[in-house]
Design a protein around this motif. Structure first.
Motif, PDB file in Angstrom:
ATOM      1  N   ARG A  48       0.831  -1.194   0.000  1.00  0.00           N
ATOM      2  CA  ARG A  48       0.000   0.000   0.000  1.00  0.00           C
ATOM      3  C   ARG A  48       0.869   1.248   0.000  1.00  0.00           C
ATOM      4  O   ARG A  48       0.583   2.215  -0.704  1.00  0.00           O
ATOM      5  CB  ARG A  48      -0.917   0.028   1.230  1.00  0.00           C
ATOM      6  CG  ARG A  48      -1.940  -1.098   1.275  1.00  0.00           C
ATOM      7  CD  ARG A  48      -2.636  -1.113   2.624  1.00  0.00           C
ATOM      8  NE  ARG A  48      -3.570  -2.222   2.772  1.00  0.00           N
ATOM      9  CZ  ARG A  48      -3.234  -3.453   3.123  1.00  0.00           C
ATOM     10  NH1 ARG A  48      -1.967  -3.740   3.390  1.00  0.00           N
ATOM     11  NH2 ARG A  48      -4.136  -4.397   3.232  1.00  0.00           N
ATOM     12  N   ASP A 146      -3.147 -10.551   7.119  1.00  0.00           N
ATOM     13  CA  ASP A 146      -4.043  -9.460   7.503  1.00  0.00           C
ATOM     14  C   ASP A 146      -5.083  -9.892   8.531  1.00  0.00           C
ATOM     15  O   ASP A 146      -5.225  -9.266   9.580  1.00  0.00           O
ATOM     16  CB  ASP A 146      -4.757  -8.903   6.264  1.00  0.00           C
ATOM     17  CG  ASP A 146      -3.836  -8.036   5.407  1.00  0.00           C
ATOM     18  OD1 ASP A 146      -2.632  -7.942   5.735  1.00  0.00           O
ATOM     19  OD2 ASP A 146      -4.316  -7.467   4.413  1.00  0.00           O
ATOM     20  N   ARG A 210     -10.956  -6.635  -0.866  1.00  0.00           N
ATOM     21  CA  ARG A 210      -9.696  -6.287  -1.520  1.00  0.00           C
ATOM     22  C   ARG A 210      -9.402  -4.790  -1.401  1.00  0.00           C
ATOM     23  O   ARG A 210     -10.307  -3.953  -1.304  1.00  0.00           O
ATOM     24  CB  ARG A 210      -9.735  -6.684  -2.994  1.00  0.00           C
ATOM     25  CG  ARG A 210     -10.187  -8.095  -3.279  1.00  0.00           C
ATOM     26  CD  ARG A 210      -9.558  -9.162  -2.384  1.00  0.00           C
ATOM     27  NE  ARG A 210      -8.135  -9.247  -2.443  1.00  0.00           N
ATOM     28  CZ  ARG A 210      -7.439 -10.377  -2.590  1.00  0.00           C
ATOM     29  NH1 ARG A 210      -8.087 -11.524  -2.720  1.00  0.00           N
ATOM     30  NH2 ARG A 210      -6.144 -10.375  -2.586  1.00  0.00           N
ATOM     31  N   CYS A 211      -8.095  -4.492  -1.420  1.00  0.00           N
ATOM     32  CA  CYS A 211      -7.619  -3.117  -1.321  1.00  0.00           C
ATOM     33  C   CYS A 211      -6.789  -2.796  -2.553  1.00  0.00           C
ATOM     34  O   CYS A 211      -6.704  -3.570  -3.502  1.00  0.00           O
ATOM     35  CB  CYS A 211      -6.800  -2.929  -0.046  1.00  0.00           C
ATOM     36  SG  CYS A 211      -5.216  -3.814  -0.083  1.00  0.00           S
ATOM     37  N   ARG A 240     -17.493  -3.485   0.665  1.00  0.00           N
ATOM     38  CA  ARG A 240     -16.302  -4.319   0.571  1.00  0.00           C
ATOM     39  C   ARG A 240     -16.254  -4.901  -0.838  1.00  0.00           C
ATOM     40  O   ARG A 240     -17.243  -5.450  -1.330  1.00  0.00           O
ATOM     41  CB  ARG A 240     -16.309  -5.441   1.613  1.00  0.00           C
ATOM     42  CG  ARG A 240     -16.296  -4.947   3.048  1.00  0.00           C
ATOM     43  CD  ARG A 240     -16.411  -6.101   4.027  1.00  0.00           C
ATOM     44  NE  ARG A 240     -15.229  -6.926   4.051  1.00  0.00           N
ATOM     45  CZ  ARG A 240     -15.211  -8.234   3.788  1.00  0.00           C
ATOM     46  NH1 ARG A 240     -16.326  -8.878   3.460  1.00  0.00           N
ATOM     47  NH2 ARG A 240     -14.098  -8.924   3.840  1.00  0.00           N
TER      48      ARG A 240
END
Length: 266
Positions: A48, A146, A210-211, A240
């Motif tokens: 990220r 995570d 998911r990101c 989400r």
């Protein structure tokens, strides 16, 4: 239905290692997310913040770590490091939650800091540390992953997503542990609650939100706008964006590419 891929990510947010067989432990595939980079003050780092973490190729047997940088902009010899597993642990944070890590010393920190262009330190998950799962989803433990120890995806789901993209993306964008093929359509894994995979059983307890990491090309370390945008157009559930299922081992043992997979509960 069969297992078509097995992947382990010994360095959280580093490149994956493809396996032919794997041992499933209470924390997922052995050595998965057992090492992590943190800022000097102990905050965890991921793709990220640093997409180029994807260009680190770690190989780890539980004692010796070898990391090769494949970034063409970086000239560096591979890191070969004897991992300290039982040293004094320091306080760190993972998604702002307190955790623990055994610091791996200045030489490893200097190597990663130079390769990534940012100050960081390498930590190892302590042997005597237990990071419990969120009791809202399951009981058990996890390393530096995570939320849950295993991520299962399917090529049928990826194929459906790729019909909506200007250019197809490979499965490694989603960084799965186990890829299962042979479902009766895309996102068949959404309807499964328990699988028998080879000699182990896995409870699938939560769809994976998911990101932006899925937008990082794992071969170049460059972040784009897809596939998250396309995925959001048809897989956005209660804010989400879903792809794949996360789960926990119900039983332990070995799994191999080619193993049969059976849905035990839906």
């Amino acid at each position: 239905m069969i297992v078509t891929e097995l992947n382990v990510y010994p360095l959280k947010s580093g490149g994956g290692t493809t396996l032919r067989e794997a041992e499933i432990t209470p924390r997922g595939i052995r050595h998965d997310r057992e090492l992590m980079l943190v800022t000097p003050d102990g905050r965890h780092l991921s793709q990220r913040e640093i997409p180029r973490l994807a260009l680190l190729r770690p190989v780890y047997d539980g004692w010796k770590l070898r990391v090769e940088p494949v970034d063409p902009a970086v000239v560096a010899t591979p890191l070969v490091h004897d991992v300290r597993r039982d040293g004094e642990a320091r306080d760190i944070t993972l998604f702002r939650a307190p955790s623990r890590g055994v610091d791996q010393g200045d030489a490893a920190a200097d190597w990663f800091s130079a390769v990534l262009g940012t100050a960081c330190r390498l930590v190892c998950f302590p042997d005597d540390h237990v990071r419990p799962l969120d009791p809202r989803y399951a009981t058990g433990e996890v390393g530096y992953a995570d939320t849950l120890p295993l991520l299962v995806t399917s090529p049928e789901s990826l194929a459906e997503l790729n019909t909506r993209l200007p250019e197809p993306v490979p499965m490694n964008r989603f960084r799965p542990n186990i890829v299962v093929s042979g479902w009766d359509g895309p996102f068949g894994e959404d309807r499964a609650r328990r699988l028998r995979i080879g000699e182990v059983e896995v409870d699938l307890v939560r769809s994976c939100g998911r990101c932006m990491i899925v937008n990082v090309d794992q071969a170049t370390g460059v972040r784009g706008r897809e596939p998250l945008r396309a995925l959001a157009g048809f897989r956005n559930v209660e804010r989400r964006i879903l792809f794949g299922r996360t789960g926990v081992p119900r039983t332990l043992g070995g799994v191999r590419v080619g193993d049969p997979v059976v849905v035990l509960d839906r």
